[in-house]
Write a protein that holds these residues in place. Structure first.
Motif, PDB file in Angstrom:
ATOM      1  N   TRP A  89       0.827  -1.219   0.000  1.00  9.46           N
ATOM      2  CA  TRP A  89       0.000   0.000   0.000  1.00  9.46           C
ATOM      3  C   TRP A  89       0.860   1.267   0.000  1.00  9.46           C
ATOM      4  O   TRP A  89       0.710   2.107  -0.901  1.00  9.46           O
ATOM      5  CB  TRP A  89      -1.006  -0.006   1.160  1.00  9.46           C
ATOM      6  N   HIS A 158      -7.066  -2.087  -7.748  1.00  3.62           N
ATOM      7  CA  HIS A 158      -7.878  -0.932  -7.343  1.00  3.62           C
ATOM      8  C   HIS A 158      -7.036   0.263  -6.901  1.00  3.62           C
ATOM      9  O   HIS A 158      -7.565   1.344  -6.656  1.00  3.62           O
ATOM     10  CB  HIS A 158      -8.837  -1.333  -6.214  1.00  3.62           C
ATOM     11  N   ILE A 159      -5.732   0.066  -6.766  1.00  2.00           N
ATOM     12  CA  ILE A 159      -4.863   1.171  -6.323  1.00  2.00           C
ATOM     13  C   ILE A 159      -3.921   1.535  -7.487  1.00  2.00           C
ATOM     14  O   ILE A 159      -3.882   0.810  -8.487  1.00  2.00           O
ATOM     15  CB  ILE A 159      -4.095   0.784  -5.035  1.00  2.00           C
ATOM     16  N   ILE A 229     -12.879   2.521 -12.945  1.00  2.89           N
ATOM     17  CA  ILE A 229     -14.027   2.109 -12.123  1.00  2.89           C
ATOM     18  C   ILE A 229     -14.944   3.308 -11.894  1.00  2.89           C
ATOM     19  O   ILE A 229     -14.516   4.461 -12.024  1.00  2.89           O
ATOM     20  CB  ILE A 229     -13.541   1.527 -10.786  1.00  2.89           C
ATOM     21  N   LYS A 272      -4.763  10.166   1.436  1.00  8.68           N
ATOM     22  CA  LYS A 272      -5.937  10.970   1.082  1.00  8.68           C
ATOM     23  C   LYS A 272      -5.706  12.485   1.228  1.00  8.68           C
ATOM     24  O   LYS A 272      -6.573  13.270   0.848  1.00  8.68           O
ATOM     25  CB  LYS A 272      -7.145  10.551   1.917  1.00  8.68           C
ATOM     26  N   PRO A 343     -18.031   6.342  10.780  1.00  7.68           N
ATOM     27  CA  PRO A 343     -18.778   6.286   9.521  1.00  7.68           C
ATOM     28  C   PRO A 343     -20.164   6.914   9.614  1.00  7.68           C
ATOM     29  O   PRO A 343     -20.768   6.943  10.670  1.00  7.68           O
ATOM     30  CB  PRO A 343     -18.893   4.778   9.243  1.00  7.68           C
ATOM     31  N   VAL A 344     -20.617   7.401   8.473  1.00  4.24           N
ATOM     32  CA  VAL A 344     -21.954   7.979   8.338  1.00  4.24           C
ATOM     33  C   VAL A 344     -22.698   7.080   7.355  1.00  4.24           C
ATOM     34  O   VAL A 344     -22.080   6.561   6.425  1.00  4.24           O
ATOM     35  CB  VAL A 344     -21.800   9.417   7.756  1.00  4.24           C
ATOM     36  N   LEU A 349     -24.929  10.297   3.748  1.00  8.19           N
ATOM     37  CA  LEU A 349     -23.774  10.838   3.038  1.00  8.19           C
ATOM     38  C   LEU A 349     -24.224  11.488   1.726  1.00  8.19           C
ATOM     39  O   LEU A 349     -23.811  12.604   1.383  1.00  8.19           O
ATOM     40  CB  LEU A 349     -22.826   9.670   2.741  1.00  8.19           C
TER      41      LEU A 349
HETATM   42  C1  GDG Z   1      -9.900   1.902  -3.192  1.00  8.31           C
HETATM   43  C2  GDG Z   1      -8.879   2.815  -3.895  1.00  8.31           C
HETATM   44  C3  GDG Z   1     -10.559   3.265  -5.688  1.00  8.31           C
HETATM   45  C4  GDG Z   1     -16.205   6.710   3.026  1.00  8.31           C
HETATM   46  N1  GDG Z   1     -16.593   7.126   4.246  1.00  8.31           N
HETATM   47  C5  GDG Z   1     -17.826   6.654   4.444  1.00  8.31           C
HETATM   48  C6  GDG Z   1     -18.191   5.917   3.321  1.00  8.31           C
HETATM   49  N2  GDG Z   1     -17.179   5.965   2.473  1.00  8.31           N
HETATM   50  C7  GDG Z   1     -17.214   5.339   1.141  1.00  8.31           C
HETATM   51  C8  GDG Z   1     -17.308   6.389   0.058  1.00  8.31           C
HETATM   52  C9  GDG Z   1     -16.755   5.615  -1.134  1.00  8.31           C
HETATM   53  C10 GDG Z   1     -15.760   4.651  -0.490  1.00  8.31           C
HETATM   54  O1  GDG Z   1     -16.040   4.613   0.910  1.00  8.31           O
HETATM   55  C11 GDG Z   1     -14.329   5.131  -0.627  1.00  8.31           C
HETATM   56  O2  GDG Z   1     -13.913   4.864  -1.927  1.00  8.31           O
HETATM   57  P1  GDG Z   1     -12.635   5.554  -2.551  1.00  8.31           P
HETATM   58  O3  GDG Z   1     -12.586   5.213  -3.992  1.00  8.31           O
HETATM   59  O4  GDG Z   1     -12.707   7.016  -2.318  1.00  8.31           O
HETATM   60  O5  GDG Z   1     -11.374   5.034  -1.718  1.00  8.31           O
HETATM   61  P2  GDG Z   1     -10.776   3.618  -1.133  1.00  8.31           P
HETATM   62  O6  GDG Z   1     -11.576   3.117  -0.009  1.00  8.31           O
HETATM   63  O7  GDG Z   1      -9.366   3.948  -0.788  1.00  8.31           O
HETATM   64  O8  GDG Z   1     -10.858   2.576  -2.335  1.00  8.31           O
HETATM   65  C12 GDG Z   1      -9.581   3.907  -4.679  1.00  8.31           C
HETATM   66  C13 GDG Z   1     -11.461   2.249  -4.988  1.00  8.31           C
HETATM   67  O9  GDG Z   1     -10.694   1.293  -4.254  1.00  8.31           O
HETATM   68  C14 GDG Z   1     -12.316   1.483  -6.007  1.00  8.31           C
HETATM   69  O10 GDG Z   1     -11.532   0.845  -6.951  1.00  8.31           O
HETATM   70  O11 GDG Z   1     -11.363   4.296  -6.234  1.00  8.31           O
HETATM   71  O12 GDG Z   1      -8.655   4.688  -5.390  1.00  8.31           O
HETATM   72  O13 GDG Z   1      -7.984   3.389  -2.941  1.00  8.31           O
HETATM   73  O14 GDG Z   1     -17.754   4.862  -1.755  1.00  8.31           O
HETATM   74  O15 GDG Z   1     -18.635   6.797  -0.061  1.00  8.31           O
HETATM   75  N3  GDG Z   1     -19.379   5.307   3.175  1.00  8.31           N
HETATM   76  C15 GDG Z   1     -20.254   5.433   4.236  1.00  8.31           C
HETATM   77  N4  GDG Z   1     -19.953   6.131   5.354  1.00  8.31           N
HETATM   78  C16 GDG Z   1     -18.760   6.763   5.514  1.00  8.31           C
HETATM   79  O16 GDG Z   1     -18.511   7.388   6.539  1.00  8.31           O
HETATM   80  N5  GDG Z   1     -21.435   4.840   4.134  1.00  8.31           N
END
Ligand code: GDG
Length: 458
Positions: A89, A158-159, A229, A272, A343-344, A349
């Motif tokens: 990571w 995914h990264i 994605i 982030k 988390p929310v 959200l």
């Molecule tokens: C990896 C890669 C790539 C966040 N806080 C809450 C919450 N979330 C949800 C968001 C979003 C997800 O989590 C985060 O997705 P990201 O894409 O921003 O980031 P990673 O978790 O690092 O995901 C990334 C992804 O894989 C897919 O391939 O895009 O680059 O690092 O959906 O909404 N959801 C809820 N409460 C929260 O407090 N319900």
């Protein structure tokens, strides 16, 4: 029809209240699994005793079959908290300074991959198509091939894939590269990741070796391609609309009503850029003092990977920074940074995204970043907010109409927040329309279909 077998480190099981994780990726993969009648295999989230043999635990939930694996504490420490999250990571996110490589972690990583391969092989049918997800499982196909598996196997990362100089800080990185050649298809988020990957092969002169190994293993040659994605756009749009219409959101948050809100939503992670964002928000208030008492930053940051020292350090740094900015600018009845360290709910959200005038998505490095896409999909088409987006995430390559920033440039970020707040309605609508056109056609179902179509053709 061939079955689809999805493999990932964790399996998106419903929580103890029975609600399934609402992420779009899980929704799309589950839809594909329902159609193709396969199963999803991965770690159950439970820890088994060292002595208990590795076994698959079948479960059936909402028409989806799961095959779960419990891991021992040693496996978890070496494979998951170890090589995956303390070596791969940070290095894949351009932070080799944070990598904590040990030989035990590397061999624990390969051990779990080998164990997954052995368990999976026992369930495979000849024409099953296997889709392996993410950096935890890079060597899985190689282990399966060595066990004699000839099925089609695809891999999606995914990264980000890092540049060659950075990748080569992973001790024995060439073995990782070679491992990928056992896949029929390797997918990345962006052309930048793909070109970094190709550069790694060329720079280290692995191209030939990889091909030879690959032929020796499977008489095959893997294909690499880009599959950006996305989110379940239509679903998210309607979630945000419902949330905004509901009285709950209006009434539940009297403390943030009436302010111009900038929203940040990120798992707690040093990739982030949360601390730089809070610093930039402070700089914005300092420079545009007329905004004091009128604007606030709502930063939602659920905990993650709390056992790793770098995560504890960033947690402390962010908490201190929030305190400093709030101390400098806050008044008796106004707090500039609302920092929520839990988390929310997804529906909530969506409503908060819609209320926010600005989506502040400023990672230092990110494979894609789904929050950027969710923020845009949640906006009111007649009065959309503005997305401020880091140049260093995969989403920036598609979302050209966002206001793109360098997250390391505090003054530019501060200036951009002000420009977003004064942007004319026509400009906001034009930018939003441009991004929504892509989000509607290229949603997560499109991503899933394209990957599987390509895997079937490879
Ligand atoms: C990896 C890669 C790539 C966040 N806080 C809450 C919450 N979330 C949800 C968001 C979003 C997800 O989590 C985060 O997705 P990201 O894409 O921003 O980031 P990673 O978790 O690092 O995901 C990334 C992804 O894989 C897919 O391939 O895009 O680059 O690092 O959906 O909404 N959801 C809820 N409460 C929260 O407090 N319900």
């Amino acid at each position: 029809m061939s079955r689809l077998i999805v493999v990932s480190n964790r399996v998106p099981l419903p929580d103890e209240h029975g609600s399934a994780p609402a992420g779009g990726v899980a929704i799309a993969l589950k839809a594909a699994l329902k159609q193709k009648k396969g199963f999803w295999m991965g770690w159950s989230g439970k820890v088994k005793s060292e002595a208990a043999p590795a076994a698959l635990i079948p479960r059936e939930i909402d028409g989806i079959s799961y095959q779960l694996v419990d891991l021992s504490q040693k496996d978890l420490d070496e494979y998951y908290h170890g090589f995956a999250n303390r070596v791969l990571w940070p290095i894949f996110h351009g932070r080799p300074d944070l990598a904590e490589y040990t030989e035990a972690r590397r061999s624990g990583y390969y051990h779990v991959n080998q164990m997954f391969a052995g368990l999976l092989k026992s369930l495979l049918r000849e024409d099953d198509v296997i889709w392996v997800n993410d950096y935890h499982l890079i060597p899985l196909a190689e282990e399966l091939r060595q066990a004699g598996v000839r099925n089609r196997i695809g891999f999606f990362l995914h990264i980000p894939w890092p540049p060659a100089d950075i990748l080569s800080t992973v001790p024995m990185y060439a073995t990782l590269l070679c491992g990928l050649s056992a896949y029929d298809l390797v997918g990345f988020h962006t052309d930048y990741d793909l070109s970094n990957f190709n550069e790694c092969l060329e720079r280290e002169q692995q191209g030939e070796t990889v091909e030879q190994r690959s032929r020796a293993v499977d008489e095959n040659k893997s294909r690499c391609a880009v599959f950006p994605i996305s989110i379940d756009t239509a679903n998210f749009e309607s979630l945000a609309e419902q949330a905004a219409r509901g009285e709950r959101l209006q009434k539940a948050y009297p403390r943030i009503a009436g302010y111009d809100i900038a929203i940040g939503v990120d798992r707690l992670d040093y990739s982030k850029g949360i601390e730089k964002r809070i610093g930039a928000f402070g700089a914005f208030l300092r420079r545009y003092c007329q905004r004091v008492d009128k604007t606030l930053l709502l930063q939602i940051t659920p905990k993650s990977r709390g056992v790793i020292p770098a995560y504890l350090a960033i947690q402390k740094e962010i908490a201190e920074l929030v305190g400093r900015v709030n101390g400098e600018f806050g008044t008796i009845d106004w707090v500039p940074v609302h920092y929520i360290h839990k988390p929310v709910r997804h529906s909530e959200l969506a409503g908060l995204y819609r209320k926010a005038r600005i989506g502040l998505v400023t990672p230092l490095r990110d494979g894609m970043n789904l929050v950027a896409k969710e923020y845009v999909a949640a906006q009111d088409p007649l009065d959309p907010g503005v997305l401020i987006l880091s140049r260093f995430c995969g989403a920036a390559r598609e979302m050209k109409s966002a206001m793109q920033v360098n997250p390391y440039d505090t003054e530019e970020m501060a200036r951009t927040i002000e420009e977003a707040l004064i942007m004319r309605l026509e400009d906001r609508i034009e930018r939003w329309n441009a991004m929504m056109t892509t989000l509607r056609t290229h949603d997560v179902h499109h991503w899933c279909d394209e990957f599987l179509r390509s895997l079937n053709e490879s």
